[in-house]
Design a protein around this motif. Sequence first.
Motif, PDB file in Angstrom:
ATOM      1  N   ARG A 165       0.823  -1.216   0.000  1.00 58.83           N
ATOM      2  CA  ARG A 165       0.000   0.000   0.000  1.00 58.83           C
ATOM      3  C   ARG A 165       0.856   1.264   0.000  1.00 58.83           C
ATOM      4  N   HIS A 166       2.178   1.092   0.020  1.00 57.15           N
ATOM      5  CA  HIS A 166       3.084   2.245   0.057  1.00 57.15           C
ATOM      6  C   HIS A 166       3.397   2.723  -1.361  1.00 57.15           C
ATOM      7  N   PRO A 168       6.081   4.879  -3.150  1.00 62.32           N
ATOM      8  CA  PRO A 168       7.360   5.587  -3.012  1.00 62.32           C
ATOM      9  C   PRO A 168       7.365   6.872  -3.830  1.00 62.32           C
ATOM     10  N   TYR A 208      11.755   3.181   2.145  1.00 67.00           N
ATOM     11  CA  TYR A 208      10.656   4.112   1.894  1.00 67.00           C
ATOM     12  C   TYR A 208      10.831   4.787   0.534  1.00 67.00           C
ATOM     13  N   HIS A 210      12.664   3.562  -1.924  1.00 63.25           N
ATOM     14  CA  HIS A 210      12.603   2.482  -2.914  1.00 63.25           C
ATOM     15  C   HIS A 210      13.326   2.913  -4.198  1.00 63.25           C
ATOM     16  N   LEU A 256       8.096  -2.381   5.693  1.00 61.19           N
ATOM     17  CA  LEU A 256       8.984  -1.221   5.605  1.00 61.19           C
ATOM     18  C   LEU A 256       9.950  -1.147   6.767  1.00 61.19           C
TER      19      LEU A 256
END
Length: 258
Positions: A165-166, A168, A208, A210, A256
Amino acid sequence: MLETPARIEPCFFEEHIPTELADLSVDIQREATGLGQGLHPDSAAELADLVRVMNCYYSNLIEGHNTRPRDIERALAGAELEEETRPLALEARAHVIVQRAIDEMHRKGTLPRPTSVEFLTWVHKSFYDEMPDEFRVIEHPDGTQEPIVPGRMRQDDDREVAVGRHLPPSSSRVAAFMDHFDKRFQIAARSSSGRIIAIASAHHRLNYIHPFPDGNGRVSRLMSHAMALTAGIGGQGLWSVSRGLGRELINGIPFLAV
Protein backbone atom coordinates in the motif's frame (compact mmCIF):
# COMPACT_ATOMS: atom_id res chain seq x y z
CA MET A 1 1.26 13.37 -2.93
CA LEU A 2 4.18 15.41 -1.64
CA GLU A 3 7.27 15.06 -3.80
CA THR A 4 9.81 17.10 -1.85
CA PRO A 5 12.71 15.21 -0.21
CA ALA A 6 11.49 16.47 3.16
CA ARG A 7 8.81 13.80 2.78
CA ILE A 8 11.25 11.35 4.40
CA GLU A 9 11.63 13.55 7.48
CA PRO A 10 12.04 13.14 10.33
CA CYS A 11 15.16 11.11 9.58
CA PHE A 12 16.90 11.65 12.88
CA PHE A 13 16.75 13.56 16.16
CA GLU A 14 16.63 17.27 15.44
CA GLU A 15 18.23 18.54 18.66
CA HIS A 16 19.87 15.85 20.74
CA ILE A 17 19.85 12.10 21.13
CA PRO A 18 17.84 10.99 24.19
CA THR A 19 20.10 9.91 27.03
CA GLU A 20 18.57 6.43 27.21
CA LEU A 21 19.39 5.74 23.55
CA ALA A 22 22.88 7.19 23.85
CA ASP A 23 23.53 4.90 26.83
CA LEU A 24 22.20 1.89 24.95
CA SER A 25 24.47 2.65 21.99
CA VAL A 26 27.46 2.60 24.36
CA ASP A 27 26.31 -0.78 25.67
CA ILE A 28 26.01 -2.13 22.12
CA GLN A 29 29.49 -0.92 21.28
CA ARG A 30 30.92 -2.58 24.39
CA GLU A 31 29.18 -5.88 23.70
CA ALA A 32 30.20 -5.88 20.03
CA THR A 33 33.82 -5.23 20.98
CA GLY A 34 33.75 -8.30 23.19
CA LEU A 35 32.69 -10.62 20.35
CA GLY A 36 35.53 -12.87 19.29
CA GLN A 37 37.94 -11.68 21.97
CA GLY A 38 40.50 -14.38 22.60
CA LEU A 39 39.89 -16.08 19.27
CA HIS A 40 42.80 -16.64 16.92
CA PRO A 41 42.35 -14.40 13.82
CA ASP A 42 42.08 -17.47 11.58
CA SER A 43 39.33 -18.93 13.79
CA ALA A 44 37.48 -15.60 13.84
CA ALA A 45 37.68 -15.39 10.04
CA GLU A 46 36.32 -18.92 9.68
CA LEU A 47 33.43 -18.13 12.02
CA ALA A 48 32.73 -14.92 10.10
CA ASP A 49 32.35 -17.01 6.92
CA LEU A 50 29.71 -19.13 8.68
CA VAL A 51 27.89 -16.00 9.86
CA ARG A 52 27.82 -14.65 6.29
CA VAL A 53 25.99 -17.81 5.23
CA MET A 54 23.53 -17.34 8.09
CA ASN A 55 23.11 -13.65 7.21
CA CYS A 56 22.23 -14.40 3.58
CA TYR A 57 19.96 -17.28 4.68
CA TYR A 58 17.87 -14.85 6.73
CA SER A 59 18.07 -12.14 4.07
CA ASN A 60 16.58 -14.61 1.57
CA LEU A 61 14.01 -15.74 4.13
CA ILE A 62 12.81 -12.13 4.50
CA GLU A 63 12.17 -12.20 0.74
CA GLY A 64 10.21 -15.43 1.10
CA HIS A 65 13.07 -17.48 -0.37
CA ASN A 66 13.90 -20.42 1.88
CA THR A 67 17.37 -21.71 1.00
CA ARG A 68 19.12 -24.44 2.95
CA PRO A 69 22.54 -23.44 4.31
CA ARG A 70 24.10 -26.57 2.81
CA ASP A 71 22.90 -25.48 -0.65
CA ILE A 72 24.40 -22.03 -0.08
CA GLU A 73 27.72 -23.62 0.85
CA ARG A 74 27.60 -25.86 -2.24
CA ALA A 75 26.93 -22.82 -4.45
CA LEU A 76 29.88 -20.97 -2.90
CA ALA A 77 32.09 -24.01 -3.52
CA GLY A 78 31.04 -24.16 -7.19
CA ALA A 79 29.51 -27.61 -6.75
CA GLU A 80 26.80 -28.96 -9.02
CA LEU A 81 23.34 -27.95 -7.77
CA GLU A 82 19.94 -29.60 -8.08
CA GLU A 83 17.82 -27.80 -10.65
CA GLU A 84 15.03 -26.95 -8.21
CA THR A 85 17.39 -25.39 -5.65
CA ARG A 86 19.89 -23.79 -8.05
CA PRO A 87 18.30 -20.29 -8.49
CA LEU A 88 17.83 -19.68 -4.76
CA ALA A 89 21.28 -21.06 -3.94
CA LEU A 90 22.91 -18.77 -6.52
CA GLU A 91 20.91 -15.82 -5.18
CA ALA A 92 22.29 -16.56 -1.72
CA ARG A 93 25.79 -16.97 -3.13
CA ALA A 94 25.52 -13.47 -4.63
CA HIS A 95 24.68 -12.05 -1.20
CA VAL A 96 27.67 -13.72 0.44
CA ILE A 97 30.04 -12.52 -2.31
CA VAL A 98 28.93 -8.89 -1.90
CA GLN A 99 29.04 -9.00 1.90
CA ARG A 100 32.50 -10.54 1.76
CA ALA A 101 33.63 -7.67 -0.49
CA ILE A 102 32.15 -5.12 1.95
CA ASP A 103 34.00 -6.76 4.84
CA GLU A 104 37.25 -6.73 2.87
CA MET A 105 36.87 -3.04 1.96
CA HIS A 106 36.26 -2.22 5.61
CA ARG A 107 39.33 -4.20 6.65
CA LYS A 108 41.45 -2.29 4.12
CA GLY A 109 39.95 1.09 5.02
CA THR A 110 38.46 1.60 1.54
CA LEU A 111 34.75 1.22 2.38
CA PRO A 112 32.78 4.15 0.89
CA ARG A 113 30.18 6.00 2.93
CA PRO A 114 27.38 3.40 3.24
CA THR A 115 24.56 5.90 2.61
CA SER A 116 26.16 7.34 -0.53
CA VAL A 117 24.68 6.77 -3.98
CA GLU A 118 28.13 5.52 -5.04
CA PHE A 119 28.06 2.71 -2.48
CA LEU A 120 24.40 1.78 -2.89
CA THR A 121 24.60 1.54 -6.68
CA TRP A 122 27.77 -0.55 -6.32
CA VAL A 123 25.95 -2.94 -3.95
CA HIS A 124 23.00 -3.30 -6.31
CA LYS A 125 25.23 -3.78 -9.36
CA SER A 126 27.53 -6.27 -7.64
CA PHE A 127 24.57 -8.24 -6.33
CA TYR A 128 22.68 -8.44 -9.63
CA ASP A 129 25.83 -9.12 -11.63
CA GLU A 130 26.03 -12.38 -9.67
CA MET A 131 22.30 -13.20 -9.77
CA PRO A 132 20.90 -16.07 -11.86
CA ASP A 133 18.81 -15.08 -14.88
CA GLU A 134 15.59 -16.11 -13.13
CA PHE A 135 15.92 -13.20 -10.70
CA ARG A 136 17.09 -10.53 -13.13
CA VAL A 137 13.59 -9.54 -14.27
CA ILE A 138 10.62 -7.76 -12.69
CA GLU A 139 7.20 -9.35 -13.09
CA HIS A 140 4.59 -6.58 -13.36
CA PRO A 141 0.95 -7.12 -12.31
CA ASP A 142 -0.17 -6.82 -15.94
CA GLY A 143 1.95 -9.85 -16.84
CA THR A 144 4.75 -7.96 -18.58
CA GLN A 145 8.40 -8.41 -17.67
CA GLU A 146 11.13 -5.81 -17.30
CA PRO A 147 14.85 -6.61 -17.14
CA ILE A 148 16.70 -5.39 -14.05
CA VAL A 149 19.73 -3.25 -14.93
CA PRO A 150 22.37 -3.83 -12.23
CA GLY A 151 23.18 -0.60 -10.38
CA ARG A 152 20.48 1.52 -12.06
CA MET A 153 18.18 3.52 -9.82
CA ARG A 154 14.69 4.51 -10.95
CA GLN A 155 14.74 7.39 -13.45
CA ASP A 156 12.39 9.79 -15.26
CA ASP A 157 11.00 7.41 -17.88
CA ASP A 158 10.59 4.37 -15.59
CA ARG A 159 7.26 2.85 -14.65
CA GLU A 160 6.03 3.93 -11.23
CA VAL A 161 6.08 1.31 -8.51
CA ALA A 162 3.98 0.44 -5.49
CA VAL A 163 5.18 -1.58 -2.50
CA GLY A 164 2.05 -3.06 -1.02
CA ARG A 165 0.00 0.00 0.00
CA HIS A 166 3.08 2.25 0.06
CA LEU A 167 3.65 4.63 -2.87
CA PRO A 168 7.36 5.59 -3.01
CA PRO A 169 8.48 8.92 -4.48
CA SER A 170 8.01 9.22 -8.24
CA SER A 171 10.83 7.86 -10.39
CA SER A 172 11.70 11.37 -11.58
CA ARG A 173 12.29 12.45 -7.95
CA VAL A 174 14.47 9.56 -6.78
CA ALA A 175 17.76 11.40 -7.40
CA ALA A 176 16.65 14.38 -5.29
CA PHE A 177 15.45 12.11 -2.48
CA MET A 178 18.70 10.15 -2.48
CA ASP A 179 20.77 13.33 -2.34
CA HIS A 180 18.78 14.46 0.71
CA PHE A 181 19.03 10.97 2.23
CA ASP A 182 22.83 10.93 2.05
CA LYS A 183 23.26 14.50 3.33
CA ARG A 184 20.90 13.81 6.23
CA PHE A 185 22.73 10.70 7.37
CA GLN A 186 26.13 12.31 7.02
CA ILE A 187 24.92 14.73 9.69
CA ALA A 188 23.54 11.90 11.81
CA ALA A 189 26.90 10.11 11.72
CA ARG A 190 28.88 12.93 13.31
CA SER A 191 28.85 11.27 16.73
CA SER A 192 29.65 7.76 17.87
CA SER A 193 26.15 7.11 19.20
CA GLY A 194 24.63 8.82 16.16
CA ARG A 195 26.35 6.37 13.80
CA ILE A 196 24.75 3.46 15.64
CA ILE A 197 21.27 4.90 16.07
CA ALA A 198 21.17 6.10 12.44
CA ILE A 199 21.38 2.51 11.13
CA ALA A 200 17.72 1.67 11.78
CA SER A 201 16.47 5.02 10.51
CA ALA A 202 18.54 4.89 7.31
CA HIS A 203 17.40 1.31 6.70
CA HIS A 204 13.76 2.33 6.91
CA ARG A 205 14.13 5.51 4.86
CA LEU A 206 15.97 3.75 2.04
CA ASN A 207 13.14 1.24 1.72
CA TYR A 208 10.66 4.11 1.89
CA ILE A 209 12.35 5.83 -1.08
CA HIS A 210 12.60 2.48 -2.91
CA PRO A 211 15.32 3.85 -5.25
CA PHE A 212 15.75 0.67 -7.34
CA PRO A 213 12.98 -1.03 -9.33
CA ASP A 214 13.76 -4.21 -7.36
CA GLY A 215 16.30 -5.45 -4.83
CA ASN A 216 15.84 -2.62 -2.32
CA GLY A 217 15.43 -4.90 0.69
CA ARG A 218 18.67 -6.74 0.02
CA VAL A 219 20.54 -3.49 -0.66
CA SER A 220 19.24 -1.94 2.55
CA ARG A 221 20.33 -4.94 4.62
CA LEU A 222 23.81 -4.83 3.11
CA MET A 223 23.91 -1.06 3.70
CA SER A 224 22.97 -1.64 7.35
CA HIS A 225 25.75 -4.22 7.61
CA ALA A 226 28.24 -1.69 6.21
CA MET A 227 26.93 1.02 8.56
CA ALA A 228 27.45 -1.33 11.51
CA LEU A 229 31.06 -1.86 10.45
CA THR A 230 31.57 1.90 10.11
CA ALA A 231 29.95 2.48 13.52
CA GLY A 232 32.35 0.04 15.15
CA ILE A 233 29.75 -2.57 16.06
CA GLY A 234 30.56 -5.12 13.36
CA GLY A 235 31.88 -7.54 15.95
CA GLN A 236 34.51 -8.92 13.54
CA GLY A 237 31.66 -10.23 11.39
CA LEU A 238 30.40 -12.48 14.18
CA TRP A 239 26.80 -11.26 14.26
CA SER A 240 24.10 -10.94 11.63
CA VAL A 241 21.88 -7.95 10.79
CA SER A 242 19.49 -10.06 8.71
CA ARG A 243 18.91 -12.64 11.44
CA GLY A 244 17.53 -9.98 13.76
CA LEU A 245 15.40 -8.49 10.99
CA GLY A 246 14.17 -11.93 9.96
CA ARG A 247 13.08 -12.73 13.52
CA GLU A 248 11.23 -9.40 13.75
CA LEU A 249 9.48 -10.10 10.45
CA ILE A 250 8.36 -13.50 11.72
CA ASN A 251 6.98 -11.72 14.77
CA GLY A 252 4.85 -9.46 12.57
CA ILE A 253 6.86 -6.26 12.01
CA PRO A 254 5.64 -4.56 8.76
CA PHE A 255 7.63 -4.76 5.50
CA LEU A 256 8.98 -1.22 5.61
CA ALA A 257 10.68 -1.96 8.91
CA VAL A 258 12.92 -4.49 7.19
